[in-house]
Design a protein around this motif. Structure first.
Motif, PDB file in Angstrom:
ATOM      1  N   GLY A   1     -36.790 -44.597 -12.890  1.00  0.00           N
ATOM      2  CA  GLY A   1     -37.011 -43.168 -13.046  1.00  0.00           C
ATOM      3  C   GLY A   1     -37.771 -42.810 -14.313  1.00  0.00           C
ATOM      4  N   LEU A   2     -37.431 -43.455 -15.426  1.00  0.00           N
ATOM      5  CA  LEU A   2     -38.112 -43.161 -16.688  1.00  0.00           C
ATOM      6  C   LEU A   2     -39.571 -43.613 -16.666  1.00  0.00           C
ATOM      7  N   ARG A   3     -39.866 -44.578 -15.799  1.00  0.00           N
ATOM      8  CA  ARG A   3     -41.249 -45.050 -15.678  1.00  0.00           C
ATOM      9  C   ARG A   3     -41.998 -44.377 -14.527  1.00  0.00           C
ATOM     10  N   SER A   4     -41.352 -43.418 -13.875  1.00  0.00           N
ATOM     11  CA  SER A   4     -41.963 -42.787 -12.703  1.00  0.00           C
ATOM     12  C   SER A   4     -43.089 -41.806 -13.014  1.00  0.00           C
ATOM     13  N   PRO A   5     -43.133 -41.170 -14.219  1.00  0.00           N
ATOM     14  CA  PRO A   5     -44.270 -40.272 -14.484  1.00  0.00           C
ATOM     15  C   PRO A   5     -45.602 -41.012 -14.385  1.00  0.00           C
ATOM     16  N   GLU A   6     -46.592 -40.349 -13.827  1.00  0.00           N
ATOM     17  CA  GLU A   6     -47.904 -40.957 -13.661  1.00  0.00           C
ATOM     18  C   GLU A   6     -48.660 -40.976 -14.988  1.00  0.00           C
ATOM     19  N   SER A   7     -49.636 -41.835 -15.052  1.00  0.00           N
ATOM     20  CA  SER A   7     -50.429 -41.982 -16.285  1.00  0.00           C
ATOM     21  C   SER A   7     -51.096 -40.672 -16.674  1.00  0.00           C
ATOM     22  N   ILE A   8     -51.554 -39.913 -15.673  1.00  0.00           N
ATOM     23  CA  ILE A   8     -52.229 -38.658 -15.979  1.00  0.00           C
ATOM     24  C   ILE A   8     -51.279 -37.663 -16.650  1.00  0.00           C
ATOM     25  N   GLN A   9     -50.000 -37.706 -16.266  1.00  0.00           N
ATOM     26  CA  GLN A   9     -49.010 -36.827 -16.895  1.00  0.00           C
ATOM     27  C   GLN A   9     -48.751 -37.236 -18.335  1.00  0.00           C
ATOM     28  N   LEU A  10     -48.648 -38.544 -18.573  1.00  0.00           N
ATOM     29  CA  LEU A  10     -48.451 -39.035 -19.935  1.00  0.00           C
ATOM     30  C   LEU A  10     -49.667 -38.728 -20.805  1.00  0.00           C
ATOM     31  N   ASP A  11     -50.839 -38.893 -20.232  1.00  0.00           N
ATOM     32  CA  ASP A  11     -52.064 -38.590 -20.992  1.00  0.00           C
ATOM     33  C   ASP A  11     -52.119 -37.109 -21.349  1.00  0.00           C
ATOM     34  N   LEU A  12     -51.676 -36.256 -20.444  1.00  0.00           N
ATOM     35  CA  LEU A  12     -51.658 -34.828 -20.725  1.00  0.00           C
ATOM     36  C   LEU A  12     -50.719 -34.511 -21.880  1.00  0.00           C
ATOM     37  N   MET A  13     -49.561 -35.147 -21.905  1.00  0.00           N
ATOM     38  CA  MET A  13     -48.609 -34.944 -22.998  1.00  0.00           C
ATOM     39  C   MET A  13     -49.199 -35.416 -24.319  1.00  0.00           C
ATOM     40  N   HIS A  14     -49.911 -36.537 -24.288  1.00  0.00           N
ATOM     41  CA  HIS A  14     -50.551 -37.024 -25.501  1.00  0.00           C
ATOM     42  C   HIS A  14     -51.663 -36.074 -25.948  1.00  0.00           C
ATOM     43  N   THR A  15     -52.342 -35.458 -24.986  1.00  0.00           N
ATOM     44  CA  THR A  15     -53.383 -34.484 -25.319  1.00  0.00           C
ATOM     45  C   THR A  15     -52.798 -33.299 -26.068  1.00  0.00           C
ATOM     46  N   TYR A  16     -51.566 -32.933 -25.701  1.00  0.00           N
ATOM     47  CA  TYR A  16     -50.881 -31.834 -26.384  1.00  0.00           C
ATOM     48  C   TYR A  16     -50.234 -32.278 -27.691  1.00  0.00           C
ATOM     49  N   TYR A  17     -50.487 -33.524 -28.093  1.00  0.00           N
ATOM     50  CA  TYR A  17     -49.883 -34.092 -29.308  1.00  0.00           C
ATOM     51  C   TYR A  17     -48.353 -34.010 -29.263  1.00  0.00           C
TER      52      TYR A  17
ATOM     53  N   ALA B   1     -44.618 -35.210 -29.326  1.00  0.00           N
ATOM     54  CA  ALA B   1     -43.892 -36.294 -29.990  1.00  0.00           C
ATOM     55  C   ALA B   1     -43.196 -37.151 -28.937  1.00  0.00           C
ATOM     56  N   PRO B   2     -42.851 -38.400 -29.277  1.00  0.00           N
ATOM     57  CA  PRO B   2     -42.138 -39.254 -28.306  1.00  0.00           C
ATOM     58  C   PRO B   2     -40.865 -38.608 -27.763  1.00  0.00           C
ATOM     59  N   SER B   3     -40.148 -37.880 -28.641  1.00  0.00           N
ATOM     60  CA  SER B   3     -38.927 -37.221 -28.174  1.00  0.00           C
ATOM     61  C   SER B   3     -39.240 -36.115 -27.172  1.00  0.00           C
ATOM     62  N   GLN B   4     -40.356 -35.405 -27.387  1.00  0.00           N
ATOM     63  CA  GLN B   4     -40.756 -34.352 -26.451  1.00  0.00           C
ATOM     64  C   GLN B   4     -41.186 -34.946 -25.112  1.00  0.00           C
ATOM     65  N   ILE B   5     -41.912 -36.059 -25.157  1.00  0.00           N
ATOM     66  CA  ILE B   5     -42.301 -36.730 -23.910  1.00  0.00           C
ATOM     67  C   ILE B   5     -41.069 -37.156 -23.139  1.00  0.00           C
ATOM     68  N   PHE B   6     -40.061 -37.642 -23.863  1.00  0.00           N
ATOM     69  CA  PHE B   6     -38.839 -38.109 -23.205  1.00  0.00           C
ATOM     70  C   PHE B   6     -38.094 -36.954 -22.542  1.00  0.00           C
ATOM     71  N   TRP B   7     -37.827 -35.904 -23.308  1.00  0.00           N
ATOM     72  CA  TRP B   7     -36.977 -34.830 -22.795  1.00  0.00           C
ATOM     73  C   TRP B   7     -37.693 -33.899 -21.821  1.00  0.00           C
ATOM     74  N   LYS B   8     -39.016 -33.736 -21.979  1.00  0.00           N
ATOM     75  CA  LYS B   8     -39.735 -32.787 -21.134  1.00  0.00           C
ATOM     76  C   LYS B   8     -40.429 -33.438 -19.941  1.00  0.00           C
ATOM     77  N   LEU B   9     -40.573 -34.775 -19.968  1.00  0.00           N
ATOM     78  CA  LEU B   9     -41.265 -35.443 -18.866  1.00  0.00           C
ATOM     79  C   LEU B   9     -40.441 -36.578 -18.267  1.00  0.00           C
ATOM     80  N   ARG B  10     -40.105 -37.561 -19.084  1.00  0.00           N
ATOM     81  CA  ARG B  10     -39.432 -38.745 -18.543  1.00  0.00           C
ATOM     82  C   ARG B  10     -38.034 -38.424 -18.015  1.00  0.00           C
ATOM     83  N   TRP B  11     -37.258 -37.684 -18.795  1.00  0.00           N
ATOM     84  CA  TRP B  11     -35.873 -37.396 -18.382  1.00  0.00           C
ATOM     85  C   TRP B  11     -35.799 -36.563 -17.105  1.00  0.00           C
TER      86      TRP B  11
END
Length: 291
Positions: free
Chosen positions: A179-195, A197-207
């Protein structure tokens, strides 16, 4: 009405088929004893005369459904819940170990999954051991856990709970990693584009992405936790719990008692899985998703 018929009719068909096969098996397995008893009494009884005896034996090889229902009624309704002859009492003892083991297993499984996903070393070193741990039969692990914990003065509820933990954490680890690895690369790239933080990626996307996988794993884990608690009661010679009922029934040849305890365990497991399913539906609705 049509939808209801489409849902109920297949289930009823399967139940009727099971009951027919069950009754045939009762006659086949219990008939030798009925014939032996008649021969010892010097009687020559026909099949039709022996048939009722196969459904009324005190210690049958395979109990008839009505015998199990009568035993369940007697040990749940006719007995006080505080009585040691009550299946409700024994189910409560097993349930306490089940829930504790499930809670520990859930926490351990989620923590391990998070560590595996975010740490390459953990992924390469821990994940193979997590998988290898499940290749050891629980019936072999349970006595070792109980003996080791008893040697350091730990007994009672915790050893049984740890056996449940041993079984339940694995599906949670596997499900959460997926489940934590289920987000697609494009979603992760979008989060990185918004700068982010790792904690934000975890709680707002991965979790949020992992929650459907988590609840699916929890349904498996809660049921297998109950199995672990029952198995944990067997090596200790426990006097309370569904495992103790199974053990005492096997000692004294009380097959009806054994089957009643099995049906009670199945009912408890069904209720627990249903509760997790209700929580799953509620969480998904809160997230605005369809279950």
């Amino acid at each position: 009405m049509t939808t209801l018929r489409q849902r109920i009719l297949p289930v009823l068909t399967i139940i009727v088929a099971i009951l027919v096969l069950w009754h045939i098996a009762v006659v086949y397995l219990n008939m030798p004893f009925a014939r032996d008893q008649a021969a010892r009494a010097g009687q020559q009884l026909s099949f039709s005369e022996l048939l009722p005896q196969t459904f009324a034996q005190e210690r049958p090889v395979l109990p008839a459904p009505h015998q199990i229902i009568a035993e369940l009624w007697d040990t749940t309704v006719n007995k006080s819940v505080t009585s040691k002859r009550s299946l409700v009492y024994h189910a409560g003892i097993t349930l306490s170990a089940t829930l504790l083991g499930f809670a520990i297993g859930t926490a351990l499984g989620v923590l391990l999954a998070v560590a595996i996903v975010h740490n390459r070393a953990m992924d390469r070193s821990v994940m193979p051991w997590v998988i290898a741990s499940q290749t050891i039969p629980i019936i072999a692990v349970a006595p070792m856990i109980i003996v080791v914990l008893n040697s350091i003065g730990i007994s009672g509820l915790l050893p049984k709970a740890l056996i449940s933990t041993y079984l339940s954490f694995f599906p949670i680890v596997v499900g959460m990693v997926k489940g934590l690895r289920s987000p697609e690369s494009i979603q992760l790239d979008l989060m990185h584009t918004y700068y982010a933080a790792p904690s934000q990626i975890f709680w707002k996307l991965r979790w949020p992405s992992a929650l459907p996988y988590l609840f699916t794993s929890l349904k498996i884990a809660i049921a297998i936790s109950l199995v672990g608690a029952i198995v944990g009661e067997l090596p200790t010679g426990a006097v309370a719990g569904l495992g103790a009922r199974l053990l005492s029934g096997s000692y004294y040849g009380q097959t009806v008692q054994i089957w009643a305890a099995l049906f009670m365990a199945a009912a408890v497991a069904a209720i627990l899985v249903a509760m997790v399913g209700i929580a799953h539906t509620a969480v998904l609705r809160r997230m605005g998703e369809r279950p």
